[in-house]
Write a protein that holds these residues in place. Structure first.
Motif, short mmCIF file in Angstrom:
data_model
loop_
_atom_site.label_atom_id
_atom_site.label_comp_id
_atom_site.label_asym_id
_atom_site.label_seq_id
_atom_site.Cartn_x
_atom_site.Cartn_y
_atom_site.Cartn_z
N ASN A 10 0.83 -1.21 0.00
CA ASN A 10 0.00 0.00 0.00
C ASN A 10 0.86 1.26 0.00
N ILE A 11 1.91 1.25 0.79
CA ILE A 11 2.81 2.41 0.84
C ILE A 11 3.50 2.61 -0.50
N THR A 12 3.92 1.54 -1.13
CA THR A 12 4.54 1.63 -2.46
C THR A 12 3.58 2.29 -3.43
N ARG A 58 24.63 1.15 -3.74
CA ARG A 58 25.04 -0.18 -4.23
C ARG A 58 24.56 -0.42 -5.65
N GLY A 59 23.95 0.62 -6.26
CA GLY A 59 23.50 0.52 -7.64
C GLY A 59 22.15 -0.13 -7.82
N LYS A 60 21.38 -0.28 -6.75
CA LYS A 60 20.07 -0.96 -6.82
C LYS A 60 18.92 0.03 -6.82
N CYS A 61 17.96 -0.19 -7.73
CA CYS A 61 16.73 0.60 -7.71
C CYS A 61 15.71 -0.17 -6.86
N ALA A 62 14.58 0.46 -6.56
CA ALA A 62 13.57 -0.15 -5.68
C ALA A 62 13.09 -1.50 -6.21
N LEU A 63 12.91 -1.63 -7.51
CA LEU A 63 12.45 -2.89 -8.08
C LEU A 63 13.42 -4.03 -7.76
N GLN A 64 14.70 -3.73 -7.76
CA GLN A 64 15.69 -4.77 -7.50
C GLN A 64 15.72 -5.20 -6.03
N LEU A 65 15.15 -4.40 -5.14
CA LEU A 65 15.08 -4.76 -3.72
C LEU A 65 13.73 -5.37 -3.35
N ALA A 66 12.76 -5.25 -4.23
CA ALA A 66 11.37 -5.61 -3.91
C ALA A 66 11.14 -7.12 -3.86
N ARG A 67 10.12 -7.49 -3.06
CA ARG A 67 9.71 -8.89 -2.94
C ARG A 67 8.19 -8.98 -3.12
N GLY A 68 7.72 -10.14 -3.48
CA GLY A 68 6.29 -10.45 -3.50
C GLY A 68 5.41 -9.45 -4.22
N ALA A 69 4.34 -9.03 -3.54
CA ALA A 69 3.33 -8.14 -4.14
C ALA A 69 3.93 -6.78 -4.49
N VAL A 70 4.88 -6.31 -3.69
CA VAL A 70 5.52 -5.03 -3.99
C VAL A 70 6.29 -5.14 -5.31
N ARG A 71 6.96 -6.26 -5.51
CA ARG A 71 7.71 -6.48 -6.75
C ARG A 71 6.76 -6.48 -7.95
N LEU A 117 3.85 -4.98 -8.18
CA LEU A 117 3.38 -3.61 -8.37
C LEU A 117 4.44 -2.76 -9.07
N LEU A 118 5.67 -2.86 -8.63
CA LEU A 118 6.74 -2.08 -9.26
C LEU A 118 7.02 -2.54 -10.69
N THR A 119 6.87 -3.83 -10.94
CA THR A 119 7.08 -4.35 -12.28
C THR A 119 6.06 -3.75 -13.25
N GLU A 120 4.83 -3.54 -12.77
CA GLU A 120 3.82 -2.88 -13.61
C GLU A 120 4.20 -1.43 -13.87
N HIS A 121 4.80 -0.78 -12.87
CA HIS A 121 5.17 0.63 -12.99
C HIS A 121 6.45 0.81 -13.80
N VAL A 122 7.41 -0.08 -13.62
CA VAL A 122 8.67 -0.03 -14.35
C VAL A 122 8.84 -1.40 -14.98
N PRO A 123 8.67 -1.53 -16.30
CA PRO A 123 8.73 -2.84 -16.93
C PRO A 123 10.00 -3.63 -16.65
N SER A 124 11.14 -2.98 -16.56
CA SER A 124 12.38 -3.67 -16.21
C SER A 124 13.31 -2.66 -15.54
N PRO A 125 14.17 -3.16 -14.65
CA PRO A 125 15.08 -2.23 -13.99
C PRO A 125 16.05 -1.63 -14.99
N PRO A 126 16.48 -0.40 -14.74
CA PRO A 126 17.46 0.18 -15.65
C PRO A 126 18.75 -0.63 -15.62
#
Length: 120
Positions: free
Chosen positions: A68-70, A86-99, A101-110
């Motif tokens: 929900n916060i995401t 460390r060169g990581k964006c939020a998608l690369q740290l995300a797990r489960g439902a948050v991942r 949600l972020l995958t829908e927002h950003v199709p792939s990490p930069p």
């Protein structure tokens, strides 16, 4: 009560690790605090000493509140492409439902960028 006191003084407060109240609320899964801080003008893309934003903090959480916060942070124009030190964006740290949600927002990490100017 502590949140009201903070909102009355400054939403830009940060601790010794440069984490703002928004970072802390996002990391701990406090949805109503995140909403109140954003409504009071807390900077959504502020980074801490590790280069992480509140979105990084929410993305690495495992509870439903973190999803929900995401969603709230993305609605407030959180930049999902910001990388921590460390060169990581939020998608690369995300797990489960948050991942998801972020995958829908950003199709792939930069693509990864070299750290400290060196090519890996």
């Amino acid at each position: 009560d502590a949140l009201r006191a903070l909102l009355a003084t400054s939403v830009d407060w940060s601790n010794v690790s440069c984490r703002t109240a928004l970072h802390a609320a996002a990391r701990r899964g406090h949805t109503s605090c995140v909403s109140a801080l954003l409504a009071a003008g807390a900077p959504v893309n502020e980074t801490d000493c590790a280069g992480e934003t509140a979105l990084h903090a929410a993305a690495s959480g495992r509870r439903t509140a973190h999803t929900n916060i995401t969603r709230i942070l993305l609605s407030a124009s959180a930049d999902s492409s910001i990388r921590n030190h460390r060169g990581k964006c939020a998608l690369q740290l995300a797990r489960g439902a948050v991942r998801s949600l972020l995958t829908e927002h950003v199709p792939s990490p930069p693509p990864p960028q070299p750290l400290y100017g060196f090519i890996e």
